[in-house]
Design an enzyme around this catalytic site. Structure first.
Site, PDB file in Angstrom:
ATOM      1  CG  ASP A 196      -1.745   1.161   1.478  1.00 25.88           C
ATOM      2  OD1 ASP A 196      -1.917   1.962   0.540  1.00 25.88           O
ATOM      3  OD2 ASP A 196      -2.287   1.285   2.603  1.00 25.88           O
ATOM      4  N   GLY A 368      -6.017   5.845   7.748  1.00 26.98           N
ATOM      5  CA  GLY A 368      -5.964   4.393   7.884  1.00 26.98           C
ATOM      6  C   GLY A 368      -4.795   3.720   7.198  1.00 26.98           C
ATOM      7  CG  HIS A 369      -3.970   4.304   3.764  1.00 24.19           C
ATOM      8  ND1 HIS A 369      -4.149   3.241   2.917  1.00 24.19           N
ATOM      9  CD2 HIS A 369      -5.130   4.994   3.745  1.00 24.19           C
ATOM     10  CE1 HIS A 369      -5.357   3.293   2.392  1.00 24.19           C
ATOM     11  NE2 HIS A 369      -5.975   4.345   2.876  1.00 24.19           N
TER      12      HIS A 369
END
Lengths: 555, 555
Positions: A196, A368-369
């Protein structure tokens, strides 16, 4: 020794953009798909409702597809399922909550009955064609998110999903670092890591959700009136934090808005949202409580015009009206492009006299990363031979590639590719091998894919300077103009105040048609001529270029 | 004792919004105007070029207007002058560089010849009707910016202009704090302070321009190739920093782009930009220099589609092509709403292989407005009896009011008002006294003000679902339909692929008209009927609502 076939890795969405994540792994006659997401339309995609990946490549190889695995239940990972699954009709594998959300999507899209849905726990290996797949828990802004381990004939692949490393998450499990380090150090090690890149630009670590919990705690303790929290409906952990904090401060919680209520219901049913003390109440009860006993949770943190919060801020929500004494928390950061809507909502809340907390001024949201240090930690544990950054715009992928280099992965073993690129990977290395059809398919109303470049170009032109319809009546026998042409416009000039301009344009067209008397029958010639001269005529007088539509009627 | 007349303060722009700053002070028969700015259109203002203030109130009182004073040369303070000055025809007062930029505006708008322009130095008092006016230097992101002291019959007013407190500015003077503190402590003190609220949300101090200089220094020292800096064309001090740093590192500087070149020319002519060592060169020379001797300055830091930087990033600039080895600096932060364009530009620069520095990852920009501690310092020095926050959206004004309260100004002496509100102020206090006509006037092509709500509504509808033209031929004698209606659409569906839908809609209209046979002559009835039924027909089949335009032609 026979040469082993190569593994193909083909992103259909999410690489070179944020959204509509979809990845294809292909080995000989087996295709595995990871995620089937959607994207919300960008500003220039006028009138479009949703954007989904172009799956032409898959439709030509339907018989090879063995299954779809889903990392988590966000729209950009599951949103295109109702449009795409019916065309492929293969099994879908996901964890419990994710599958619950997939079901809702399929039901809304009337595509549930044929679906082969298989709920899988983490840590369990299951076959998908020649691949063996294993989910491992990752921490993200929705519970039950996973990364994926894929055992392939040429080596083990790890796909991080969307993740961060919160060691004190609210209700999701922390990212399973020991499983990853075990993989990284054992036997063959990890062949390829896909990870990610969304926050690869940001230095340091992403703060823990606990930071937000502290803000909630302080606000609910100190606020003399109601507390209204707006956030994403998928942010189940944020809802859990609100419930927990409200319970501590003896407040009741009321969920307002359809999508928020629906997600909370599923999360509660499946055991991902807990309300042991029955803090959640029905909205009707809120009115009978003192204001300092009330918390509302609602959508609208992005300023969405039809959301509950925006309607509250505009004084047209049926149940809740913002007033002096209320504290409103926008527990999110604006998604790029939404800043204007969010700012307008903030201003309207201030005008109603509310105290307003938002990401510019308070610690009301963490994303959220993972940030750079977390991405590096993952790279260090997994120790992959090859690396490919996923999920992000081009600069995010570039940054992530630099991070990988900085922790010692050779530059030649790092592959920065975009949607539609084919990466062919063998035991010794990989290379870009061509490009396949990929891109945006537009969902507009009931139709999927019929809106293309031409329609959008027309909408763009219409949106800028409007349009002018010219009705030209010609004699059926002689081909000569009958009377003056009629001209009507919309979105161009005020027809009432521009009578002179319109009259002059009618005369102008009449004159042009008179000169074109030699080509009475060649309508395409005449209409082109009318379009060009009228366009110039209007541009000279107004510096606008409306779309011009000439019609001929034979009388 | 006779009651003194009241002073009216009426913002026509810039309060409750960012942009088109314009403020009216009215005392008996004298009106003074501060700034005449424009605003760039928001997303929903389709096709609009510029937005300027509605000056109906002034046009009804033309004979009272004594003059316009301008605080600095940014578009949101001078941009509407060419549209508004010819209607008022009063003297304009400004400092030297500001007036130079005003002249450019007036020349572009062909409104220079009649203008009465008076260049004023700081520290000099001059009369404007019953008011006496004095400029004092403030530090902002353009040289020669001033705040204004206005001596009125009921007391002294201080207007901060746009300001920050940079003690080591590049080429503008620091804000004149001693003049302000002298005013604040002397005799009657300051009656009213109007102060810039743009960054009232941000805690702490705005960093000095020196922070940016350090980044430039490091980059120009280390970069092996060309350095390309994109910034606002009005940011003369940033240009000065680049010239100074380039000189130090033995690089030549080349300015690319019309507006940037023009502003630099004026600033140099008037002595606000210095190039003692002739570091600036003509673009043609750049090609013959080694890459590590070259710096380009250009516009495009907001991702404006036609700007030089964007064209370089897209590989379609005639002179400069980005390549591996280049370092590109976007020396600005995205204005809310521009994030998408900026991100796309960044990605394209990364794809060309450039190293890219931007505000998310490097210290390449500081903004031009004071943060909370600076605003409080100003309040403390000026010690006004009354306070009114100006320049900002509603939440900025609210925050600034809170800051004023926190430093001891009684809440009743603070006035948060918006565009069009009238504040009546007497020696003992003030109150909101009604609302006058104010708002947005749209400039679209050559016309000013003819585009209103109706045209924008039409453009919005056209932009979403396109439009459908229906041509209905009826017999002149019988009023009966002749043949089937013709239907053409743009921006709605693909006409080639939707033949069935269009055919069915023609039949549908024919049927409706057949049933309406009793009202052959009542075209308004028929056209309304066609519009409604066709709208429903299309919505049911496509979930889209194109604009429907029926025409009747008598044959």
């Amino acid at each position: 020794m026979a040469i082993k076939p190569k593994l193909k890795i083909i992103p259909l969405g999410g690489l070179g953009e944020v959204g509509k994540n979809m990845m294809v792994l292909e080995y000989e006659d087996d295709i595995l798909i990871i995620d089937v997401g959607l994207m919300f339309p960008e500003e220039e995609m006028l009138g479009i409702d949703l954007v989904i990946p172009d799956i032409s490549y898959l439709l030509e190889r339907k018989e090879k597809i063995r299954g779809i695995v889903i990392t988590h239940g966000h729209e950009d990972h599951i949103g295109a399922i109702p449009y795409i699954l019916p065309q492929l009709n293969v099994p879908v594998y996901a964890t419990k909550l994710t599958m619950g959300l997939v079901k809702v999507k399929l039901k809304e899209g009337k595509a549930l009955h044929d679906a082969k849905l298989k709920v899988m726990a983490t840590g369990v290996q299951f076959p998908v064609g020649k691949f063996r797949v294993e989910f491992f828990p990752v921490c993200h802004s929705i519970p039950d998110a996973v990364g994926i381990i894929i055992y392939t004939p040429i080596g083990t692949i790890v796909h991080s999903g969307d993740f961060k490393l919160d060691y004190t998450p609210v209700d999701s499990k922390p990212t399973d670092l020991s499983r990853l380090s075990q993989l990284g150090s054992s036997g063959q090690g990890v062949f390829l890591l896909l990870s990610d890149s969304t926050y690869a630009e940001l230095p340091g670590y992403t703060p823990s959700e606990q930071v937000v919990a502290e803000t909630f705690d302080r606000v609910m303790a100190e606020a003399k009136g109601r507390v209204i929290v707006a956030t994403f409906s998928s942010l189940v952990s944020r809802v859990q934090q609100i419930i927990d904090t409200a319970q501590k401060h003896d407040r009741k919680v009321f969920i307002v808005g359809r999508s928020m209520t629906e997600t909370a219901r599923i999360a509660m049913e499946l055991g991902y949202l807990h309300d042991p003390e029955h803090v959640l109440g029905k909205v009707d009860e809120a009115r009978s409580l003192p204001h300092n006993k009330v918390v509302y949770i609602t959508t609208g943190s992005q300023g969405e015009p039809t959301s509950a919060l925006v309607r509250m801020a505009n004084r047209d929500h049926p149940h809740v009206r913002i007033m002096k004494g209320d504290t409103v928390i926008l527990s999110s950061t604006p998604i790029p492009g939404n800043e204007g809507l969010v700012n307008r909502t903030l201003d309207n809340l201030f005008k109603q006299g509310a105290q307003v907390l938002y990401s510019t001024v308070s610690k009301v949201h963490v994303h959220g990363h993972g940030s750079q240090e977390e991405l590096k930690l993952l790279l260090n544990l997994v120790k992959p031979k090859f690396f490919m950054p996923v999920h992000g715009e081009y600069r995010h992928l570039t940054y992530h590639a630099k991070l990988a280099e900085s922790v010692g992965i050779p530059r030649d073993n790092i592959f920065v590719i975009e949607d539609g690129d084919v990466l062919e990977l063998g035991p010794q290395g990989g290379k870009k091998a061509g490009k396949i059809t990929s891109g945006n398919v537009y969902v507009d109303g009931l139709s999927v894919g019929d809106v293309g470049g031409l329609i959008l170009r027309d909408r763009r032109m219409l949106s800028r300077d409007g349009m002018v319809v010219v009705i030209i009546a010609v004699n059926r026998q002689t081909g000569k103009l009958v009377g003056k042409p009629d001209i009507v416009s919309r979105g161009f000039v005020d027809m009432r105040e521009s009578k002179d301009l319109i009259e002059a344009s009618r005369d102008h067209v009449a004159k042009v048609l008179d000169h074109a008397g030699n080509h009475p029958a060649e309508w395409s010639y005449v209409s082109g001529k009318v379009r060009d001269t009228l366009s110039d005529f209007f541009y000279e007088r107004t510096k606008r270029r409306p779309m011009i539509l000439p019609f001929m009627v034979k009388v």
